[in-house]
Design a protein around this motif. Structure first.
Motif, mmCIF file in Angstrom:
data_model
loop_
_atom_site.group_PDB
_atom_site.id
_atom_site.type_symbol
_atom_site.label_atom_id
_atom_site.label_comp_id
_atom_site.label_asym_id
_atom_site.label_seq_id
_atom_site.Cartn_x
_atom_site.Cartn_y
_atom_site.Cartn_z
ATOM 1 N N ALA A 130 0.825 -1.207 0.000
ATOM 2 C CA ALA A 130 0.000 0.000 0.000
ATOM 3 C C ALA A 130 0.861 1.260 0.000
ATOM 4 N N LYS A 131 2.044 1.168 0.582
ATOM 5 C CA LYS A 131 2.929 2.330 0.674
ATOM 6 C C LYS A 131 4.190 2.181 -0.174
ATOM 7 N N LYS A 132 4.199 1.182 -1.036
ATOM 8 C CA LYS A 132 5.360 0.949 -1.886
ATOM 9 C C LYS A 132 5.012 1.209 -3.345
ATOM 10 N N ASP A 133 6.007 1.674 -4.106
ATOM 11 C CA ASP A 133 5.798 1.884 -5.545
ATOM 12 C C ASP A 133 6.333 0.724 -6.367
ATOM 13 N N THR A 134 6.487 -0.436 -5.730
ATOM 14 C CA THR A 134 7.094 -1.603 -6.376
ATOM 15 C C THR A 134 6.453 -1.935 -7.712
ATOM 16 N N TYR A 135 5.130 -1.902 -7.755
ATOM 17 C CA TYR A 135 4.407 -2.283 -8.975
ATOM 18 C C TYR A 135 3.688 -1.098 -9.622
ATOM 19 N N ASP A 136 4.180 0.105 -9.362
ATOM 20 C CA ASP A 136 3.540 1.273 -9.973
ATOM 21 C C ASP A 136 3.644 1.270 -11.496
ATOM 22 N N THR A 137 4.735 0.729 -12.023
ATOM 23 C CA THR A 137 4.865 0.627 -13.482
ATOM 24 C C THR A 137 3.777 -0.265 -14.049
ATOM 25 N N GLU A 138 3.542 -1.398 -13.395
ATOM 26 C CA GLU A 138 2.489 -2.316 -13.842
ATOM 27 C C GLU A 138 1.100 -1.704 -13.639
ATOM 28 N N LEU A 139 0.920 -0.975 -12.548
ATOM 29 C CA LEU A 139 -0.343 -0.289 -12.296
ATOM 30 C C LEU A 139 -0.637 0.714 -13.404
ATOM 31 N N ARG A 140 0.353 1.510 -13.750
ATOM 32 C CA ARG A 140 0.154 2.507 -14.802
ATOM 33 C C ARG A 140 -0.078 1.852 -16.161
ATOM 34 N N ALA A 141 0.587 0.740 -16.407
ATOM 35 C CA ALA A 141 0.391 0.023 -17.674
ATOM 36 C C ALA A 141 -1.019 -0.538 -17.762
ATOM 37 N N SER A 142 -1.520 -1.085 -16.654
ATOM 38 C CA SER A 142 -2.885 -1.615 -16.630
ATOM 39 C C SER A 142 -3.891 -0.498 -16.829
ATOM 40 N N HIS A 143 -3.674 0.615 -16.145
ATOM 41 C CA HIS A 143 -4.544 1.775 -16.305
ATOM 42 C C HIS A 143 -4.562 2.245 -17.755
ATOM 43 N N LYS A 144 -3.379 2.356 -18.339
ATOM 44 C CA LYS A 144 -3.275 2.842 -19.723
ATOM 45 C C LYS A 144 -3.967 1.898 -20.693
ATOM 46 N N GLU A 145 -3.837 0.591 -20.468
ATOM 47 C CA GLU A 145 -4.481 -0.377 -21.354
ATOM 48 C C GLU A 145 -5.984 -0.178 -21.377
ATOM 49 N N GLY A 146 -6.569 0.034 -20.205
ATOM 50 C CA GLY A 146 -8.010 0.233 -20.137
ATOM 51 C C GLY A 146 -8.445 1.563 -20.715
ATOM 52 N N ILE A 147 -7.790 2.633 -20.305
ATOM 53 C CA ILE A 147 -8.230 3.965 -20.716
ATOM 54 C C ILE A 147 -7.969 4.207 -22.201
ATOM 55 N N ASP A 148 -6.947 3.574 -22.748
ATOM 56 C CA ASP A 148 -6.673 3.727 -24.184
ATOM 57 C C ASP A 148 -7.802 3.166 -25.039
ATOM 58 N N LYS A 149 -8.566 2.247 -24.476
ATOM 59 C CA LYS A 149 -9.652 1.635 -25.242
ATOM 60 C C LYS A 149 -10.865 2.554 -25.366
ATOM 61 N N VAL A 150 -10.985 3.532 -24.459
ATOM 62 C CA VAL A 150 -12.186 4.361 -24.440
ATOM 63 C C VAL A 150 -11.906 5.860 -24.512
ATOM 64 N N GLY A 151 -10.675 6.282 -24.206
ATOM 65 C CA GLY A 151 -10.346 7.698 -24.265
ATOM 66 C C GLY A 151 -10.217 8.323 -22.890
ATOM 67 N N GLN A 152 -9.599 9.492 -22.847
ATOM 68 C CA GLN A 152 -9.237 10.132 -21.590
ATOM 69 C C GLN A 152 -10.396 10.841 -20.883
ATOM 70 N N ASP A 153 -11.522 11.023 -21.545
ATOM 71 C CA ASP A 153 -12.592 11.825 -20.955
ATOM 72 C C ASP A 153 -13.608 10.981 -20.190
ATOM 73 N N VAL A 154 -13.217 9.784 -19.776
ATOM 74 C CA VAL A 154 -14.098 8.941 -18.969
ATOM 75 C C VAL A 154 -13.329 8.483 -17.732
ATOM 76 N N GLY A 155 -13.975 7.699 -16.898
ATOM 77 C CA GLY A 155 -13.340 7.200 -15.683
ATOM 78 C C GLY A 155 -13.482 5.701 -15.564
ATOM 79 N N THR A 156 -13.774 5.245 -14.356
ATOM 80 C CA THR A 156 -13.917 3.827 -14.088
ATOM 81 C C THR A 156 -15.392 3.522 -13.790
ATOM 82 N N PRO A 157 -15.939 2.392 -14.249
ATOM 83 C CA PRO A 157 -15.244 1.261 -14.848
ATOM 84 C C PRO A 157 -15.142 1.358 -16.367
ATOM 85 N N VAL A 158 -14.208 0.579 -16.906
ATOM 86 C CA VAL A 158 -14.103 0.346 -18.340
ATOM 87 C C VAL A 158 -14.327 -1.143 -18.575
ATOM 88 N N ILE A 159 -15.137 -1.458 -19.564
ATOM 89 C CA ILE A 159 -15.419 -2.851 -19.918
ATOM 90 C C ILE A 159 -15.050 -3.075 -21.371
#
Length: 215
Positions: A130-159
């Motif tokens: 919770a307080k470590k950035d160990t997997y922040d690269t993977e977190l950002r990659a997962s976020h980008k994968e989802g948001i790239d499918k729908v665009g920046q002007d939306v939020g969560t959830p993405v399906i």
């Protein structure tokens, strides 16, 4: 169901803190009971989504998404679970954590996360992420994968779900409360896929007249 008889994969991106994503996720679990689908859980982050807009946000919200803010702990732990224990474990954690955050109004505290890890049968020491950035690269990659499918002007959830041509259909939402069950869940799923499959279709919306109803 796909041509080989396997269940149709449905990719679902969520931030555990979002009450509307929580509503939609509970609906998806209902859809799993009445349609041949299998949900695959992915993490996205409202902190990452809004980090470039901090100066435009209310101060309390901005404080939560700044580095080290409250919005980072749940998504970091969920990402660590994804990396170390796989998709199924993420789904179990999300159910346990979301119930605490939303239904029990405990918030995304470290106590909530620790309790959710225990309920999901996951190692207690995962709370350290919770307080470590160990997997922040993977977190950002997962976020980008989802948001790239729908665009920046939306939020969560993405399906995202395979379309008739094999390419993924992706969309934000649906935003709904309470989570439909049984045949109502199936009707919403079928209708959502129908409108999402129409080329050039982008949005249908009406003003929310009530907040999330947690059951």
């Amino acid at each position: 169901m796909s041509e080989n008889g396997a269940k149709t994969p449905v990719d679902f991106w969520f931030d555990p803190l979002c009450p509307w994503a929580w509503m939609t996720s509970r609906w998806m679990l209902e859809v799993e009971k009445v349609r041949d689908i299998e949900v695959r859980w992915h993490v996205m982050s409202l902190a990452v989504l809004n980090e470039d807009k901090i100066d435009e946000l209310p101060e309390e919200y901005a404080e939560n998404i700044r580095p080290g803010g409250k919005a980072w702990g749940p998504v970091r732990v969920a990402t660590a679970v994804k990396q170390l224990h796989g998709d199924e474990a993420v789904g179990k954690l999300y159910t346990a954590l979301g119930t605490r955050i939303h239904n029990k109004d405990q918030g995304g505290t470290e106590e909530s996360i620790a309790g959710a890890l225990a309920e999901a049968g996951l190692p207690a020491d995962l709370i350290a992420y919770a307080k470590k950035d160990t997997y922040d690269t993977e977190l950002r990659a997962s976020h980008k994968e989802g948001i790239d499918k729908v665009g920046q002007d939306v939020g969560t959830p993405v399906i995202a779900v395979p379309g008739a041509d094999g390419k993924q259909l992706a969309f934000f939402g649906p935003v709904v409360t309470p989570a439909p069950k049984g045949e109502e869940a199936a009707k919403l799923w079928d209708g959502t896929l129908m409108v999402a499959s129409i080329p050039g279709f982008y949005e249908i919306k009406r003003t929310r007249t009530q907040g999330p109803i947690f059951e």
